[in-house]
Design an enzyme around this catalytic site. Structure first.
Site, mmCIF file in Angstrom:
data_model
loop_
_atom_site.group_PDB
_atom_site.id
_atom_site.type_symbol
_atom_site.label_atom_id
_atom_site.label_comp_id
_atom_site.label_asym_id
_atom_site.label_seq_id
_atom_site.Cartn_x
_atom_site.Cartn_y
_atom_site.Cartn_z
ATOM 1 N N LYS A 22 49.773 55.025 36.834
ATOM 2 C CA LYS A 22 48.550 55.163 37.990
ATOM 3 C C LYS A 22 49.331 54.314 39.120
ATOM 4 O O LYS A 22 49.225 54.926 40.171
ATOM 5 C CB LYS A 22 47.493 54.550 37.709
ATOM 6 N N GLY A 95 40.787 50.281 43.533
ATOM 7 C CA GLY A 95 41.136 49.083 44.497
ATOM 8 C C GLY A 95 42.534 49.184 45.010
ATOM 9 O O GLY A 95 42.758 48.722 46.036
ATOM 10 N N ARG A 123 34.096 44.924 45.073
ATOM 11 C CA ARG A 123 35.344 44.238 44.840
ATOM 12 C C ARG A 123 35.892 43.459 46.288
ATOM 13 O O ARG A 123 35.674 44.230 47.264
ATOM 14 C CB ARG A 123 36.263 45.197 44.211
ATOM 15 N N SER A 170 48.924 39.211 42.979
ATOM 16 C CA SER A 170 48.365 40.482 42.871
ATOM 17 C C SER A 170 49.283 41.378 43.710
ATOM 18 O O SER A 170 49.887 41.045 44.599
ATOM 19 C CB SER A 170 47.295 40.215 43.763
ATOM 20 N N GLN A 172 48.735 44.290 44.459
ATOM 21 C CA GLN A 172 47.914 45.192 45.492
ATOM 22 C C GLN A 172 48.097 44.143 46.686
ATOM 23 O O GLN A 172 48.275 44.881 47.677
ATOM 24 C CB GLN A 172 46.445 45.016 45.213
ATOM 25 N N ASP A 319 45.968 44.376 32.853
ATOM 26 C CA ASP A 319 44.900 45.680 32.677
ATOM 27 C C ASP A 319 44.791 45.939 31.051
ATOM 28 O O ASP A 319 44.016 46.460 30.831
ATOM 29 C CB ASP A 319 45.317 46.720 33.434
ATOM 30 N N LYS A 346 37.613 43.100 38.413
ATOM 31 C CA LYS A 346 38.206 44.374 38.299
ATOM 32 C C LYS A 346 37.170 45.659 38.533
ATOM 33 O O LYS A 346 36.227 45.210 39.007
ATOM 34 C CB LYS A 346 38.948 44.509 37.099
ATOM 35 N N ARG A 350 35.403 42.350 33.482
ATOM 36 C CA ARG A 350 35.853 43.109 32.321
ATOM 37 C C ARG A 350 35.692 42.064 30.993
ATOM 38 O O ARG A 350 35.524 42.109 29.794
ATOM 39 C CB ARG A 350 37.038 43.267 32.324
ATOM 40 N N ARG A 395 38.877 51.382 31.388
ATOM 41 C CA ARG A 395 39.729 50.721 30.303
ATOM 42 C C ARG A 395 38.778 50.197 29.445
ATOM 43 O O ARG A 395 38.980 50.051 28.152
ATOM 44 C CB ARG A 395 40.151 49.641 30.995
HETATM 45 C C1 S3P Z 1 47.730 47.251 40.670
HETATM 46 C C2 S3P Z 1 47.944 45.929 40.447
HETATM 47 C C3 S3P Z 1 46.973 45.115 39.722
HETATM 48 C C4 S3P Z 1 46.322 46.065 38.321
HETATM 49 C C5 S3P Z 1 45.672 47.193 39.061
HETATM 50 C C6 S3P Z 1 46.863 48.088 39.883
HETATM 51 C C7 S3P Z 1 48.684 47.991 41.491
HETATM 52 O O1 S3P Z 1 45.860 44.633 40.299
HETATM 53 O O2 S3P Z 1 45.038 45.311 38.265
HETATM 54 O O3 S3P Z 1 45.088 48.307 38.071
HETATM 55 O O4 S3P Z 1 48.905 49.234 41.389
HETATM 56 O O5 S3P Z 1 49.490 47.261 42.168
HETATM 57 P P1 S3P Z 1 46.253 43.463 41.083
HETATM 58 O O6 S3P Z 1 47.397 43.307 41.766
HETATM 59 O O7 S3P Z 1 45.083 43.054 42.165
HETATM 60 O O8 S3P Z 1 46.241 42.053 40.048
#
Ligand code: S3P
Length: 434
Positions: A22, A95, A123, A170, A172, A319, A346, A350, A395
């Site tokens: 993903k 997210g 979120r 993170s 993201q 995750d 999340k 969770r 999940r």
């Molecule tokens: C992800 C980073 C993770 C993960 C999310 C996907 C990504 O989140 O939990 O399902 O693709 O960068 P965080 O980076 O906010 O922890």
């Protein structure tokens, strides 16, 4: 849709081709969409989250062709060629899409507004908005610029690079700032307090971007062009494979071969923890594909024992906590998980969802502020048949299904949220049931 899962009496057996990752799929369509050519992306994850990103990129000017074999062809509009979307961009439940796109669009000379589903409205987005504002972006949102809906107003002048020490590990947040950094004056340095996944960095390199990586810090300067590679292969998602790793470990007489699993070290915490618990996991045929390591993984039933782990390893298995909690219920002794406070923000909370729903099978989980204590019930526990909520979290839904298959069955409400990351999950479970 409610789903009933029966106990897998005779075990699990067979091969599972693990669907596309993903995280990598999101990034592949975003960077290809900003490139100067057409990229043929194989094994793209055709699940709701990544399709939201594909639709968002189309609204910004990329052209996407969905092929019958599951691959997609993305023709980019060039790094400076995006156009103002003539509607609101809907990030659905994702997210990752939202945080990365806010970074990518903050420097653009046009207006963008984002929406999403009810869960995404809860979120926290302040974590990307605060540093992007420091770079000169103008971003507004509900609750003091922290929550959806969010609008990016064209910045008064070009964004400028910053050095940013992230308060949370993170990927993201890191990726969002690197995407903005491609358009900023000067250098942008992001310092990660942990070891969050590095798919953005690997993929940016594949598009010809010059990144400086020094331990946990990444520096990017202004980028003129993203050079489109002809093809890009998305590895299988280890976070999807994790469900079968745990299922095969805890269900007696099981032997499954998971094909094409991404084994990037920033994601393999699940393998380390399951092995520490005593799981029988063999990794074969490890090789590189599209800048990411992949392998086949064989998992056979074994006797597990409890472990303790915390903050250090958390970004490498963030995750997988719900499915690790399932493994822990079938282990001898206690498992203590700490440093997992991020799980509260999340797709749902969770920690609360796991404690509330899993305790319906056997009252054996204590919820901590930042983790869980799971009092293992051993290899053949007496579990009740339960009716559980998925909290519309993919999940949680998949973890409940494995818990039911390993125990005495389960009925899951709103189980179809698995479509967010693994649309063929329930078919696969039936296919490998002996
Ligand atoms: C992800 C980073 C993770 C993960 C999310 C996907 C990504 O989140 O939990 O399902 O693709 O960068 P965080 O980076 O906010 O922890």
């Amino acid at each position: 849709m409610n789903k009933v899962i029966e106990r897998a009496e005779r075990g699990l057996e067979g091969e599972v081709l693990i669907p596309g990752d993903k995280s990598v799929s999101h990034r592949s369509v975003m960077l290809s969409g900003l490139s100067n050519g057409t990229v043929h992306i194989t094994h793209f994850l055709r699940a709701e989250d990544c399709l939201s990103t594909a639709r968002g990129m189309e609204m910004l000017g990329a052209k996407i062709k969905h092929n019958d074999d599951g691959s997609i062809d993305v023709t980019g509009c060039g790094i400076h060629g995006m156009m103002e979307p003539c509607g609101i961009i809907d990030a659905g439940d994702s997210g990752t899409m939202l945080r990365l796109m806010i970074g990518m669009l903050a420097p653009q000379p046009f207006l963008t507004t984002f929406t999403g589903d009810a869960a995404l409205y809860r979120r926290p987005m302040g974590r990307v908005i605060v540093p992007l504002t420091e770079m000169g972006a103008q971003i507004v949102g509900r609750d003091g610029n922290r929550l959806l809906p969010i609008t990016i107003i064209p910045a008064k002048k070009k964004l400028h690079g910053i050095t940013y020490k992230m308060p949370v590990a993170s990927a993201q947040l890191k990726s969002s700032l690197l995407l903005a950094g491609m358009y900023a004056e000067g250098e942008t340095t992001v310092i990660d307090p942990g070891m969050s996944r590095d798919h953005t960095e690997r993929m940016m390199k594949a598009f010809g971007v010059n990144l400086k990586i020094d331990g946990n810090s990444v520096t990017i300067g202004a980028v003129d062009e993203l050079k489109a590679p002809e093809t890009m292969a998305v590895p299988g998602d280890i976070s999807s494979a994790a469900f079968w790793m745990v299922a095969a470990s805890i269900i007696e007489n099981s032997d499954v071969l998971l094909k094409n699993v991404g084994v990037n070290v920033t994601r393999t915490g699940i393998i380390d923890i399951l092995r520490e618990m005593g799981a029988d996991i063999t990794i074969f045929d490890k090789h590189e594909s599209g800048g990411e390591p992949i392998a086949d993984i064989r998992v056979r039933s074994s006797r597990l024992h409890g472990v303790s782990f915390g903050k250090e390893i958390m970004p490498r298995l963030i995750d997988e906590i719900p499915i690790i909690a399932v493994a822990a219920m079938f282990a001898d002794g206690d498992t203590t998980i700490t440093g997992a406070g991020e799980l509260r923000v999340k797709e749902t909370d969770r920690l609360h969802a796991v404690a509330t729903e899993f305790n319906k099978f056997a009252d054996c989980i204590d919820e901590l502020d930042d983790g869980l204590v799971i009092h293992g019930q051993g290899k053949s526990p007496r579990l009740s048949h339960a009716t559980c909520k998925s909290y519309d979290d993919h999940r949680i839904s998949m973890s409940l299904a494995i818990l039911g298959a390993a125990g005495d069955g389960v009925e899951i409400e709103h189980a179809d949220c698995v479509n967010i990351s693994y649309p063929t999950f329930f078919d696969t479970l039936e296919n490998i049931r002996k």
